[in-house]
Design an enzyme around this catalytic site. Structure first.
Site, short mmCIF file in Angstrom:
data_model
loop_
_atom_site.label_atom_id
_atom_site.label_comp_id
_atom_site.label_asym_id
_atom_site.label_seq_id
_atom_site.Cartn_x
_atom_site.Cartn_y
_atom_site.Cartn_z
N GLY A 49 161.82 84.47 24.89
CA GLY A 49 161.01 85.01 23.80
C GLY A 49 161.33 84.37 22.46
N LYS A 84 160.87 97.24 31.75
CA LYS A 84 160.56 95.98 31.06
C LYS A 84 160.16 96.24 29.61
CE LYS A 84 159.96 91.50 31.04
NZ LYS A 84 161.12 90.60 31.20
N LYS A 99 159.61 87.57 33.63
CA LYS A 99 159.28 86.15 33.47
C LYS A 99 160.22 85.24 34.25
CE LYS A 99 160.81 84.62 29.64
NZ LYS A 99 162.06 84.05 30.25
#
Length: 309
Positions: A9, A122, A206
């Site tokens: 991220g 998440k 991810k």
């Protein structure tokens, strides 16, 4: 060499930064500079996170009536297109004009009976102070959890089972295309009782989705780029040590945080065990050195005794 790079991220938005297009663009410029040398020498596939972006779109959707808000799978598709567009453009500014790019909306199948649907973990969206997070949770029927010293919304994170677009991704690689796909863990989809495919309100991890992608593409190297320069033991203490290389068996002896390094280490261990090839975790700025084993943490089955930086 075929290299899969999963951008953390921080490659798109640093923690605490405003969720603006300008900030994301500036960070993608930095990411592109790190990835361009890899793309010049090797086949490159890029995946990326999208938690803050999906969270922002969900907040914007809250301005509508509840039955008019877009579900998470649709928001995931929107962010795949937006982020892929920026990555393509900034990498294209650094690579020769002849290099082709493609961003693929990537549907990934999950199991409707996955226990994750009963235990949301998440993180998505921005961070909040505790009081504000609890107010929003009550108002919007969110699940929330603590993330460091802040609080965030959490949603189910089922395991990835199958990547539907794997054949066109392979075709693009065979034709020397830089491919951006499986963004945000891909678009979570399930088959119903009538074998009809549709999206589901969840976010796939991810790193685990990228591991499945790397394995199915028979990648030579799987790299997870994050904001730490290596995996550390005794993090943030005087005894902290950065791991240079280790086997999956050794790495599983340690306990890494589930909300940050844990999924990355597990994804790296899975890839190394299932393929016999190398997985690595490290800082985006060190990407070229990570590819040679000079930086980051490399995990492979033949790594021998654990080594430290």
């Amino acid at each position: 060499m075929r290299v899969i790079v999963a951008l953390g991220g921080n490659a798109l938005l640093r923690r605490g930064q405003a969720l603006t297009a300008e900030n994301q663009r500036e960070n993608i410029v930095i990411a592109a500079k790190a990835m361009a040398p890899i793309a010049k020498e090797h086949q490159l596939v890029i995946s990326h996170g999208n938690g803050p972006q999906v969270g922002l779109l969900a907040l914007q959707g809250a301005a509508y009536k509840p039955d008019e808000a877009y579900p998470l799978d649709v928001l995931g598709a929107q962010t795949e297109g937006m982020i892929g567009y920026m990555i393509e453009q900034e990498l294209g500014n650094l690579l020769p004009f002849e290099v082709p790019f493609a961003t693929l909306l990537t549907m990934i199948e999950v199991d409707p009976s996955d226990p994750a649907f009963k235990d949301p973990t998440k993180f998505i969206g921005p961070v909040y102070e505790e009081a504000e997070a609890k107010r929003l949770a009550a108002e919007k029927d969110w699940s929330i959890r603590q993330d460091g010293d802040k609080w965030r919304r959490v949603v189910p994170s089922p395991l990835p089972k199958r990547i539907f677009e794997i054949r066109p991704i392979k075709w693009l690689l065979e034709n020397d295309t830089v491919v951006i796909c499986a963004g945000g863990g891909g678009i979570p989809t399930i088959y119903d009782d009538q074998r009809k495919l549709h999206g589901v309100e969840a976010v796939i991890d991810k790193d685990l989705a990228s591991e499945l992608l790397a394995r199915e593409l028979e990648a030579d190297l799987f790299v997870m780029a994050t904001d730490a320069d290596a995996v550390y033991l005794d993090w943030n203490t005087p005894q902290q040590r950065g791991i240079k290389s280790a086997t999956p068996e050794t790495m599983r002896q340690f306990d890494f945080p589930a909300g940050s390094m844990g999924p990355k280490v597990e994804a790296a261990c899975q890839f190394a065990e299932r393929t016999g090839k190398s997985a690595a975790i490290g800082a985006l700025a060190d990407l070229a050195e990570i590819a040679t084993g000079a930086a980051g943490t490399t995990i492979r089955v033949d790594a021998g005794d654990i080594k430290y930086h």
